[in-house]
Design a protein around this motif. Structure first.
Motif, PDB file in Angstrom:
ATOM      1  N   GLU A 114      -2.812  -1.507 -10.438  1.00 42.23           N
ATOM      2  CA  GLU A 114      -2.867  -0.629  -9.265  1.00 42.23           C
ATOM      3  C   GLU A 114      -2.857   0.849  -9.647  1.00 42.23           C
ATOM      4  OE1 GLU A 114      -0.726  -0.190  -4.859  1.00 42.23           O
ATOM      5  OE2 GLU A 114       0.194  -1.423  -6.414  1.00 42.23           O
ATOM      6  N   ASP A 115      -2.459   1.148 -10.865  1.00 35.96           N
ATOM      7  CA  ASP A 115      -2.381   2.541 -11.301  1.00 35.96           C
ATOM      8  C   ASP A 115      -3.726   3.117 -11.726  1.00 35.96           C
ATOM      9  OD1 ASP A 115      -2.607   0.898 -13.489  1.00 35.96           O
ATOM     10  OD2 ASP A 115      -1.135   1.970 -14.712  1.00 35.96           O
ATOM     11  N   GLN A 116      -4.800   2.354 -11.592  1.00 34.00           N
ATOM     12  CA  GLN A 116      -6.125   2.846 -11.966  1.00 34.00           C
ATOM     13  C   GLN A 116      -6.630   3.880 -10.959  1.00 34.00           C
ATOM     14  OE1 GLN A 116      -8.954  -0.304 -13.473  1.00 34.00           O
ATOM     15  NE2 GLN A 116      -7.350  -1.649 -12.685  1.00 34.00           N
ATOM     16  N   GLU A 117      -7.499   4.772 -11.430  1.00 33.67           N
ATOM     17  CA  GLU A 117      -8.026   5.833 -10.572  1.00 33.67           C
ATOM     18  C   GLU A 117      -8.879   5.294  -9.436  1.00 33.67           C
ATOM     19  OE1 GLU A 117     -10.056   8.811 -12.779  1.00 33.67           O
ATOM     20  OE2 GLU A 117      -8.260   9.498 -13.847  1.00 33.67           O
ATOM     21  N   LYS A 118      -9.415   4.095  -9.587  1.00 30.73           N
ATOM     22  CA  LYS A 118     -10.290   3.561  -8.539  1.00 30.73           C
ATOM     23  C   LYS A 118      -9.509   3.072  -7.318  1.00 30.73           C
ATOM     24  CE  LYS A 118     -10.712  -1.332  -9.917  1.00 30.73           C
ATOM     25  NZ  LYS A 118     -11.690  -2.409 -10.190  1.00 30.73           N
TER      26      LYS A 118
ATOM     27  N   VAL B  44     -10.937   0.257  -4.736  1.00 28.96           N
ATOM     28  CA  VAL B  44      -9.980  -0.396  -3.843  1.00 28.96           C
ATOM     29  C   VAL B  44      -9.373   0.661  -2.928  1.00 28.96           C
ATOM     30  CG1 VAL B  44      -7.881  -1.785  -3.658  1.00 28.96           C
ATOM     31  CG2 VAL B  44      -9.407  -2.079  -5.629  1.00 28.96           C
ATOM     32  N   ILE B  45      -9.374   0.380  -1.634  1.00 25.27           N
ATOM     33  CA  ILE B  45      -8.754   1.276  -0.661  1.00 25.27           C
ATOM     34  C   ILE B  45      -7.631   0.508   0.024  1.00 25.27           C
ATOM     35  CG2 ILE B  45      -9.107   2.730   1.367  1.00 25.27           C
ATOM     36  CD1 ILE B  45     -12.081   2.810   0.606  1.00 25.27           C
ATOM     37  N   VAL B  46      -6.404   0.923  -0.211  1.00 24.04           N
ATOM     38  CA  VAL B  46      -5.238   0.246   0.349  1.00 24.04           C
ATOM     39  C   VAL B  46      -4.810   0.959   1.629  1.00 24.04           C
ATOM     40  CG1 VAL B  46      -2.872  -0.509  -0.057  1.00 24.04           C
ATOM     41  CG2 VAL B  46      -4.494  -0.416  -1.968  1.00 24.04           C
ATOM     42  N   CYS B  47      -4.915   0.250   2.746  1.00 25.44           N
ATOM     43  CA  CYS B  47      -4.511   0.797   4.049  1.00 25.44           C
ATOM     44  C   CYS B  47      -3.377  -0.068   4.587  1.00 25.44           C
ATOM     45  CB  CYS B  47      -5.683   0.806   5.017  1.00 25.44           C
ATOM     46  SG  CYS B  47      -7.119   1.745   4.463  1.00 25.44           S
ATOM     47  N   ALA B  48      -2.257  -0.045   3.881  1.00 24.33           N
ATOM     48  CA  ALA B  48      -1.134  -0.918   4.221  1.00 24.33           C
ATOM     49  C   ALA B  48       0.004  -0.166   4.892  1.00 24.33           C
ATOM     50  CB  ALA B  48      -0.632  -1.620   2.957  1.00 24.33           C
ATOM     51  N   GLY B  49      -0.309   0.972   5.482  1.00 24.46           N
ATOM     52  CA  GLY B  49       0.726   1.728   6.177  1.00 24.46           C
ATOM     53  C   GLY B  49       1.539   2.595   5.231  1.00 24.46           C
ATOM     54  N   GLY B  50       2.583   3.186   5.771  1.00 22.84           N
ATOM     55  CA  GLY B  50       3.410   4.081   4.972  1.00 22.84           C
ATOM     56  C   GLY B  50       4.876   3.717   5.037  1.00 22.84           C
ATOM     57  N   ILE B  51       5.617   4.227   4.073  1.00 24.47           N
ATOM     58  CA  ILE B  51       7.063   4.019   4.031  1.00 24.47           C
ATOM     59  C   ILE B  51       7.726   5.261   4.618  1.00 24.47           C
ATOM     60  CG2 ILE B  51       9.050   3.616   2.545  1.00 24.47           C
ATOM     61  CD1 ILE B  51       7.099   2.381   0.512  1.00 24.47           C
ATOM     62  N   LEU B  52       8.460   5.074   5.691  1.00 25.37           N
ATOM     63  CA  LEU B  52       9.098   6.206   6.357  1.00 25.37           C
ATOM     64  C   LEU B  52      10.155   6.853   5.457  1.00 25.37           C
ATOM     65  CD1 LEU B  52       9.588   4.701   9.930  1.00 25.37           C
ATOM     66  CD2 LEU B  52       7.827   6.289   9.184  1.00 25.37           C
ATOM     67  N   PRO B  53      10.329   8.173   5.563  1.00 25.02           N
ATOM     68  CA  PRO B  53      11.306   8.883   4.717  1.00 25.02           C
ATOM     69  C   PRO B  53      12.731   8.705   5.215  1.00 25.02           C
ATOM     70  CG  PRO B  53      10.278  10.427   6.214  1.00 25.02           C
ATOM     71  CD  PRO B  53       9.585   9.100   6.445  1.00 25.02           C
TER      72      PRO B  53
ATOM     73  N   ILE C 220     -11.421  -7.920  -9.234  1.00 25.82           N
ATOM     74  CA  ILE C 220     -10.099  -8.007  -8.616  1.00 25.82           C
ATOM     75  C   ILE C 220      -9.812  -9.465  -8.292  1.00 25.82           C
ATOM     76  CG2 ILE C 220     -10.991  -7.614  -6.287  1.00 25.82           C
ATOM     77  CD1 ILE C 220      -8.455  -5.921  -5.773  1.00 25.82           C
ATOM     78  N   THR C 221      -8.568  -9.881  -8.493  1.00 33.84           N
ATOM     79  CA  THR C 221      -8.182 -11.271  -8.270  1.00 33.84           C
ATOM     80  C   THR C 221      -7.260 -11.366  -7.060  1.00 33.84           C
ATOM     81  OG1 THR C 221      -8.334 -11.752 -10.640  1.00 33.84           O
ATOM     82  CG2 THR C 221      -7.092 -13.303  -9.282  1.00 33.84           C
ATOM     83  N   LEU C 222      -7.589 -12.297  -6.161  1.00 32.82           N
ATOM     84  CA  LEU C 222      -6.796 -12.502  -4.953  1.00 32.82           C
ATOM     85  C   LEU C 222      -6.375 -13.961  -4.846  1.00 32.82           C
ATOM     86  CD1 LEU C 222      -9.624 -10.727  -4.043  1.00 32.82           C
ATOM     87  CD2 LEU C 222      -8.063 -10.191  -2.172  1.00 32.82           C
ATOM     88  N   ASP C 223      -5.324 -14.178  -4.087  1.00 33.85           N
ATOM     89  CA  ASP C 223      -4.892 -15.530  -3.747  1.00 33.85           C
ATOM     90  C   ASP C 223      -5.127 -15.714  -2.251  1.00 33.85           C
ATOM     91  OD1 ASP C 223      -3.052 -18.068  -4.339  1.00 33.85           O
ATOM     92  OD2 ASP C 223      -2.399 -17.171  -2.445  1.00 33.85           O
ATOM     93  N   GLN C 224      -5.887 -16.746  -1.905  1.00 31.31           N
ATOM     94  CA  GLN C 224      -6.141 -17.043  -0.496  1.00 31.31           C
ATOM     95  C   GLN C 224      -5.726 -18.478  -0.217  1.00 31.31           C
ATOM     96  OE1 GLN C 224     -10.243 -17.056   0.951  1.00 31.31           O
ATOM     97  NE2 GLN C 224      -9.567 -16.072   2.853  1.00 31.31           N
ATOM     98  N   GLU C 225      -4.563 -18.601   0.403  1.00 29.58           N
ATOM     99  CA  GLU C 225      -4.008 -19.910   0.749  1.00 29.58           C
ATOM    100  C   GLU C 225      -3.975 -20.842  -0.456  1.00 29.58           C
ATOM    101  OE1 GLU C 225      -6.605 -20.900   4.070  1.00 29.58           O
ATOM    102  OE2 GLU C 225      -4.997 -20.320   5.447  1.00 29.58           O
TER     103      GLU C 225
ATOM    104  N   SER D  80      -5.535 -14.220   5.333  1.00 33.08           N
ATOM    105  CA  SER D  80      -4.502 -14.989   4.619  1.00 33.08           C
ATOM    106  C   SER D  80      -4.662 -14.836   3.111  1.00 33.08           C
ATOM    107  CB  SER D  80      -4.575 -16.475   5.005  1.00 33.08           C
ATOM    108  OG  SER D  80      -4.406 -16.647   6.391  1.00 33.08           O
ATOM    109  N   SER D  81      -4.936 -13.609   2.675  1.00 32.94           N
ATOM    110  CA  SER D  81      -5.144 -13.361   1.249  1.00 32.94           C
ATOM    111  C   SER D  81      -4.245 -12.236   0.758  1.00 32.94           C
ATOM    112  CB  SER D  81      -6.609 -13.014   0.976  1.00 32.94           C
ATOM    113  OG  SER D  81      -6.957 -11.778   1.569  1.00 32.94           O
ATOM    114  N   ASN D  82      -3.941 -12.278  -0.527  1.00 29.64           N
ATOM    115  CA  ASN D  82      -3.115 -11.258  -1.161  1.00 29.64           C
ATOM    116  C   ASN D  82      -3.711 -10.881  -2.510  1.00 29.64           C
ATOM    117  OD1 ASN D  82      -0.446 -10.995   0.506  1.00 29.64           O
ATOM    118  ND2 ASN D  82      -0.846 -13.197   0.386  1.00 29.64           N
ATOM    119  N   VAL D  83      -3.717  -9.591  -2.794  1.00 24.19           N
ATOM    120  CA  VAL D  83      -4.212  -9.120  -4.085  1.00 24.19           C
ATOM    121  C   VAL D  83      -3.197  -9.492  -5.162  1.00 24.19           C
ATOM    122  CG1 VAL D  83      -4.833  -7.102  -5.454  1.00 24.19           C
ATOM    123  CG2 VAL D  83      -5.482  -7.223  -3.037  1.00 24.19           C
ATOM    124  N   MET D  84      -3.680 -10.108  -6.244  1.00 33.89           N
ATOM    125  CA  MET D  84      -2.806 -10.518  -7.336  1.00 33.89           C
ATOM    126  C   MET D  84      -2.867  -9.541  -8.510  1.00 33.89           C
ATOM    127  SD  MET D  84      -1.536 -13.091  -5.909  1.00 33.89           S
ATOM    128  CE  MET D  84      -0.563 -13.755  -7.255  1.00 33.89           C
ATOM    129  N   SER D  85      -4.081  -9.072  -8.830  1.00 31.37           N
ATOM    130  CA  SER D  85      -4.242  -8.123  -9.931  1.00 31.37           C
ATOM    131  C   SER D  85      -5.562  -7.379  -9.772  1.00 31.37           C
ATOM    132  CB  SER D  85      -4.201  -8.834 -11.287  1.00 31.37           C
ATOM    133  OG  SER D  85      -5.284  -9.735 -11.413  1.00 31.37           O
TER     134      SER D  85
END
Length: 261
Positions: free
Chosen positions: A129-133, A234-243, A218-223, A207-212
């Protein structure tokens, strides 16, 4: 005034109108969350009376036109904003507050937080996940022309990002969401995703999750099934963590109901 988004902008104009002594701090750019909307995004709003300016008659406009208008008002009123001032600490001190940013220290009798709900982007916490892409917001869909793109998330921002990128010529877009349905998104956005999927412009992986995340795929697990797809971005739009911690440290009590602060 901490934050120069819509609320901070309006509050700053009101402070100017009342001839108050104030400073407006912004850690990023003028416009707050709106400045980070995708290019051309339609913004729903309503007519408002802006201090020192008057009535603004907007109901439906684009991100660019709204920001252009705000910049015009800022220039005409002479409002000054100090950018690059991320607040890292606030300490109550007798009858005032000590505000520490990454650049300066301020003492103020009153503190107005207009920091919005975006918070710190929520990460996937997976290998690679630390890659520039890997990024956490979409600015311009055109930059992904000719690329294999994965969008992660099930809210409106994720669906809007996936659809807008799928409309760019030469892109291959997949949308991954951990749940079985897009229950949080607006009906209009769900319909656009369904249409894009039917026309072959978008692959939906519920029903999928990114594994690596690797350099070229990119590798995902789907059920329980492992899926590997070609990937350039990769564009992650998973919301934010409130301060929450930041707010508690300055003495603000946080009450949580149904899992939402």
């Amino acid at each position: 005034i901490v934050g120069a988004g819509p609320s901070g902008f309006s509050a700053s104009l009101a402070a100017m109108a009342e001839k108050m002594s104030f400073v407006t701090l912004e850690q990023e750019t003028f416009g707050g969350t709106v400045a980070h909307y995708p290019r051309g995004k339609v913004v729903m709003t309503q007519p408002v009376n802006l201090p020192l300016y008057g009535k603004a008659n907007f109901r439906e406009t684009t991100k660019e036109k709204l920001l252009e208008f705000w910049h015009k008002v800022r220039e005409e009123t002479g409002l000054e904003v100090q950018y690059g001032e991320r607040v890292v600490k606030v300490e109550p001190a007798n009858d005032h507050f000590l505000v520490q940013t990454e650049k300066n220290n301020f003492a103020t009798r009153n503190l107005l937080l207009t920091i919005g709900r975006r918070g710190t982007p929520r990460k996937l916490n997976v290998p690679g996940e630390d890659q520039e892409k890997v990024v956490y917001r979409l600015i311009d869909p055109e930059q992904y022309a000719g690329q294999h793109v994965l969008v992660v998330g099930g809210g409106d921002s994720a669906l809007e990002a996936a659809v807008s990128i799928s409309e760019v010529e030469g892109t291959t877009v997949a949308l991954s969401y951990r749940s079985a349905a897009f229950g949080r998104a607006k009906q209009k956005n769900r319909e656009k995703v369904e249409m894009a999927e039917k026309t072959g412009g978008l692959r939906v992986l519920l029903s999928s999750n990114v594994m690596s995340i690797s350099e070229n795929d990119i590798t995902l697990d789907q059920e329980g099934q492992t899926i590997t797809i070609e990937n350039d971005a990769v564009i992650v739009c998973a919301g934010g963590i409130l301060p929450t911690g930041f707010l508690k440290d300055m003495g603000i009590e946080i009450e949580t109901k149904f899992g939402t602060a």
